[in-house]
Design a protein around this motif. Structure first.
Motif, PDB file in Angstrom:
ATOM      1  N   CYS A 187       0.833  -1.193   0.000  1.00 44.56           N
ATOM      2  CA  CYS A 187       0.000   0.000   0.000  1.00 44.56           C
ATOM      3  C   CYS A 187       0.866   1.239   0.000  1.00 44.56           C
ATOM      4  O   CYS A 187       2.067   1.195   0.292  1.00 44.56           O
ATOM      5  N   ARG A 188       0.224   2.340  -0.328  1.00 45.65           N
ATOM      6  CA  ARG A 188       0.880   3.645  -0.293  1.00 45.65           C
ATOM      7  C   ARG A 188      -0.184   4.699  -0.011  1.00 45.65           C
ATOM      8  O   ARG A 188      -1.389   4.426  -0.144  1.00 45.65           O
ATOM      9  N   LYS A 189       0.252   5.881   0.359  1.00 46.99           N
ATOM     10  CA  LYS A 189      -0.683   6.965   0.592  1.00 46.99           C
ATOM     11  C   LYS A 189      -1.024   7.624  -0.741  1.00 46.99           C
ATOM     12  O   LYS A 189      -0.140   7.919  -1.549  1.00 46.99           O
ATOM     13  N   SER A 190      -2.313   7.844  -0.944  1.00 39.35           N
ATOM     14  CA  SER A 190      -2.759   8.452  -2.190  1.00 39.35           C
ATOM     15  C   SER A 190      -2.437   9.937  -2.201  1.00 39.35           C
ATOM     16  O   SER A 190      -2.528  10.626  -1.181  1.00 39.35           O
ATOM     17  N   ALA A 191      -2.069  10.427  -3.357  1.00 42.42           N
ATOM     18  CA  ALA A 191      -1.760  11.849  -3.508  1.00 42.42           C
ATOM     19  C   ALA A 191      -3.000  12.663  -3.866  1.00 42.42           C
ATOM     20  O   ALA A 191      -2.969  13.892  -3.807  1.00 42.42           O
ATOM     21  N   THR A 192      -4.077  11.991  -4.184  1.00 47.34           N
ATOM     22  CA  THR A 192      -5.280  12.704  -4.627  1.00 47.34           C
ATOM     23  C   THR A 192      -6.543  12.336  -3.852  1.00 47.34           C
ATOM     24  O   THR A 192      -7.444  13.158  -3.692  1.00 47.34           O
ATOM     25  N   VAL A 193      -6.631  11.101  -3.365  1.00 45.47           N
ATOM     26  CA  VAL A 193      -7.858  10.625  -2.706  1.00 45.47           C
ATOM     27  C   VAL A 193      -7.738  10.805  -1.197  1.00 45.47           C
ATOM     28  O   VAL A 193      -6.685  10.512  -0.614  1.00 45.47           O
ATOM     29  N   LYS A 194      -8.801  11.297  -0.579  1.00 45.06           N
ATOM     30  CA  LYS A 194      -8.853  11.490   0.870  1.00 45.06           C
ATOM     31  C   LYS A 194      -9.818  10.471   1.475  1.00 45.06           C
ATOM     32  O   LYS A 194     -10.784  10.037   0.832  1.00 45.06           O
ATOM     33  N   ASP A 195      -9.554  10.101   2.753  1.00 50.07           N
ATOM     34  CA  ASP A 195     -10.472   9.200   3.443  1.00 50.07           C
ATOM     35  C   ASP A 195     -11.548  10.000   4.162  1.00 50.07           C
ATOM     36  O   ASP A 195     -11.666  11.219   3.977  1.00 50.07           O
ATOM     37  N   ALA A 196     -12.344   9.323   4.995  1.00 51.24           N
ATOM     38  CA  ALA A 196     -13.460   9.988   5.680  1.00 51.24           C
ATOM     39  C   ALA A 196     -12.994  11.055   6.653  1.00 51.24           C
ATOM     40  O   ALA A 196     -13.744  11.982   6.963  1.00 51.24           O
ATOM     41  N   LYS A 197     -11.755  10.941   7.147  1.00 54.05           N
ATOM     42  CA  LYS A 197     -11.216  11.928   8.092  1.00 54.05           C
ATOM     43  C   LYS A 197     -10.318  12.938   7.399  1.00 54.05           C
ATOM     44  O   LYS A 197      -9.484  13.580   8.030  1.00 54.05           O
ATOM     45  N   ASP A 198     -10.470  13.077   6.076  1.00 59.36           N
ATOM     46  CA  ASP A 198      -9.745  14.047   5.271  1.00 59.36           C
ATOM     47  C   ASP A 198      -8.238  13.824   5.341  1.00 59.36           C
ATOM     48  O   ASP A 198      -7.456  14.771   5.320  1.00 59.36           O
TER      49      ASP A 198
ATOM     50  N   ALA B 118      16.398   5.949 -15.976  1.00 60.13           N
ATOM     51  CA  ALA B 118      17.757   5.624 -16.424  1.00 60.13           C
ATOM     52  C   ALA B 118      17.906   5.735 -17.938  1.00 60.13           C
ATOM     53  O   ALA B 118      19.024   5.738 -18.460  1.00 60.13           O
ATOM     54  N   GLY B 119      16.796   5.814 -18.670  1.00 56.08           N
ATOM     55  CA  GLY B 119      16.864   5.957 -20.112  1.00 56.08           C
ATOM     56  C   GLY B 119      17.086   4.669 -20.848  1.00 56.08           C
ATOM     57  O   GLY B 119      17.447   4.681 -22.024  1.00 56.08           O
ATOM     58  N   SER B 120      16.903   3.512 -20.200  1.00 59.32           N
ATOM     59  CA  SER B 120      17.076   2.221 -20.864  1.00 59.32           C
ATOM     60  C   SER B 120      15.873   1.341 -20.552  1.00 59.32           C
ATOM     61  O   SER B 120      15.924   0.530 -19.638  1.00 59.32           O
ATOM     62  N   PRO B 121      14.806   1.507 -21.322  1.00 55.59           N
ATOM     63  CA  PRO B 121      13.585   0.742 -21.024  1.00 55.59           C
ATOM     64  C   PRO B 121      13.756  -0.746 -21.231  1.00 55.59           C
ATOM     65  O   PRO B 121      13.014  -1.528 -20.672  1.00 55.59           O
ATOM     66  N   THR B 122      14.734  -1.182 -22.005  1.00 55.24           N
ATOM     67  CA  THR B 122      14.910  -2.612 -22.242  1.00 55.24           C
ATOM     68  C   THR B 122      15.656  -3.298 -21.115  1.00 55.24           C
ATOM     69  O   THR B 122      15.649  -4.519 -21.012  1.00 55.24           O
ATOM     70  N   GLU B 123      16.289  -2.498 -20.279  1.00 59.53           N
ATOM     71  CA  GLU B 123      17.030  -3.056 -19.155  1.00 59.53           C
ATOM     72  C   GLU B 123      16.547  -2.385 -17.877  1.00 59.53           C
ATOM     73  O   GLU B 123      17.079  -1.348 -17.476  1.00 59.53           O
ATOM     74  N   PRO B 124      15.529  -2.905 -17.251  1.00 57.75           N
ATOM     75  CA  PRO B 124      14.977  -2.270 -16.030  1.00 57.75           C
ATOM     76  C   PRO B 124      16.005  -2.266 -14.905  1.00 57.75           C
ATOM     77  O   PRO B 124      16.741  -3.215 -14.713  1.00 57.75           O
ATOM     78  N   ALA B 125      16.050  -1.154 -14.215  1.00 58.45           N
ATOM     79  CA  ALA B 125      16.975  -1.009 -13.091  1.00 58.45           C
ATOM     80  C   ALA B 125      16.407  -1.694 -11.861  1.00 58.45           C
ATOM     81  O   ALA B 125      15.192  -1.774 -11.684  1.00 58.45           O
ATOM     82  N   PRO B 126      17.233  -2.251 -11.028  1.00 60.54           N
ATOM     83  CA  PRO B 126      16.756  -2.907  -9.812  1.00 60.54           C
ATOM     84  C   PRO B 126      16.145  -1.904  -8.838  1.00 60.54           C
ATOM     85  O   PRO B 126      16.463  -0.719  -8.870  1.00 60.54           O
ATOM     86  N   VAL B 127      15.279  -2.423  -7.983  1.00 60.77           N
ATOM     87  CA  VAL B 127      14.668  -1.568  -6.966  1.00 60.77           C
ATOM     88  C   VAL B 127      15.715  -1.178  -5.945  1.00 60.77           C
ATOM     89  O   VAL B 127      16.438  -2.036  -5.405  1.00 60.77           O
ATOM     90  N   THR B 128      15.857   0.111  -5.668  1.00 63.92           N
ATOM     91  CA  THR B 128      16.873   0.594  -4.745  1.00 63.92           C
ATOM     92  C   THR B 128      16.431   0.367  -3.309  1.00 63.92           C
ATOM     93  O   THR B 128      15.250   0.230  -3.005  1.00 63.92           O
ATOM     94  N   THR B 129      17.431   0.372  -2.424  1.00 64.23           N
ATOM     95  CA  THR B 129      17.140   0.186  -0.992  1.00 64.23           C
ATOM     96  C   THR B 129      16.339   1.347  -0.434  1.00 64.23           C
ATOM     97  O   THR B 129      15.457   1.163   0.399  1.00 64.23           O
ATOM     98  N   SER B 130      16.625   2.550  -0.947  1.00 62.56           N
ATOM     99  CA  SER B 130      15.901   3.718  -0.448  1.00 62.56           C
ATOM    100  C   SER B 130      14.412   3.637  -0.784  1.00 62.56           C
ATOM    101  O   SER B 130      13.558   4.033   0.007  1.00 62.56           O
TER     102      SER B 130
ATOM    103  N   LEU C  62      12.674   0.844  -1.171  1.00 66.19           N
ATOM    104  CA  LEU C  62      12.083  -0.142  -0.275  1.00 66.19           C
ATOM    105  C   LEU C  62      11.888   0.424   1.127  1.00 66.19           C
ATOM    106  O   LEU C  62      10.875   0.191   1.789  1.00 66.19           O
ATOM    107  N   GLU C  63      12.882   1.179   1.599  1.00 64.97           N
ATOM    108  CA  GLU C  63      12.767   1.790   2.917  1.00 64.97           C
ATOM    109  C   GLU C  63      11.608   2.780   2.966  1.00 64.97           C
ATOM    110  O   GLU C  63      10.878   2.863   3.950  1.00 64.97           O
ATOM    111  N   GLN C  64      11.455   3.534   1.857  1.00 63.11           N
ATOM    112  CA  GLN C  64      10.341   4.475   1.811  1.00 63.11           C
ATOM    113  C   GLN C  64       9.000   3.750   1.837  1.00 63.11           C
ATOM    114  O   GLN C  64       8.065   4.163   2.519  1.00 63.11           O
ATOM    115  N   ASN C  65       8.951   2.631   1.072  1.00 64.89           N
ATOM    116  CA  ASN C  65       7.719   1.845   1.058  1.00 64.89           C
ATOM    117  C   ASN C  65       7.407   1.279   2.429  1.00 64.89           C
ATOM    118  O   ASN C  65       6.269   1.310   2.910  1.00 64.89           O
TER     119      ASN C  65
END
Length: 234
Positions: free
Chosen positions: A48-59, A83-95, A97-100
């Motif tokens: 999950c993540r926090k929505s940037a546009t949708v609010k819950d019942a408590k605003d 990264a400019g290379s769509p054919t070679e996806p970059a790995p998910v960074t630690t930062s 994951l930490e943010q998530n």
């Protein structure tokens, strides 16, 4: 229900709120859907993540949910685009994951705070109900005491009325006698008859007459036995 939730998340083209998922699954309770999603998140089967546009019942920013594979693919696609290379996806960074993880932790804290507030509200309502019940019980106690006292008064009044009725029955006259000077007593059953006779005699030569109420005080039988019927003859 969990399998249906996973199926909805796998087929979703974007992040979905609990309300949107409940609508797709035709579930009535958004709170129940949120609880099931939290369980899936604890099993690493949903993120999950926090929505940037949708609010819950408590605003507050609403939580948006997605399947981990789709979320990972989205992160990899964004990283590859940057990264400019769509054919070679970059790995998910630690930062990232930490943010998530930080967002998920904050979401848990928000849910815990909301749950605590609801519990406090329920406890306050329970305390208010208990206070109201105590007041009602006290009022009922007073009412019972008042009814008991009134019942005693009513019983006493009934006894007094019964005693008066009994006394009235003892002194009730069984006939009336008219005394005219120079004439023998005449007995009448009804007071009206005795009154008319007394008035007629008073208008005659005697000039006056008296009416007496006859109250029997006892009865003598042929066997020469006496039976008292009045307290004065006892």
């Amino acid at each position: 229900m969990n399998e249906q939730l996973l199926d909805i998340l796998l087929n979703a083209k974007d992040w979905l709120t609990a309300a949107q998922i409940a609508d797709k699954g035709k579930w009535r309770s958004e709170a129940n859907v949120s609880l099931q999603l939290k369980q899936l998140q604890g099993q690493s089967r949903a993120v999950c993540r926090k929505s940037a546009t949708v609010k819950d019942a408590k605003d507050r920013p609403a939580l948006e949910w997605r399947h981990p594979d789709l979320a990972r693919a989205e992160c990899e696609g964004e990283a590859a685009h940057i990264a400019g290379s769509p054919t070679e996806p970059a790995p998910v960074t630690t930062s990232a994951l930490e943010q998530n993880l930080a967002e998920q932790l904050q979401a848990h804290k928000d849910l815990a705070a909301a749950a605590a507030a609801e519990v406090a509200e329920v406890q306050a309502e329970r305390d208010q109900l208990q206070a109201t019940l105590a007041e009602v019980s006290e009022t009922l106690g007073y009412a019972k005491e008042a009814m008991k006292a009134q019942g005693g008064i009513i019983t006493q009044l009934r006894q007094e009325l019964a005693a008066r009725d009994q006394a009235s029955a003892l002194v009730a006259p069984t006939g009336y006698a008219v005394a005219v000077p120079g004439r023998p007593l005449r007995r009448f059953t009804k007071p009206e008859s005795a009154t008319r006779r007394a008035v007629a005699a008073a208008r005659g030569k005697s000039g006056r007459s008296e009416v007496f109420a006859l109250i029997p005080i006892g009865r003598a039988q042929r066997s020469a036995e006496w039976q008292a019927t009045h307290p004065t003859a006892a």
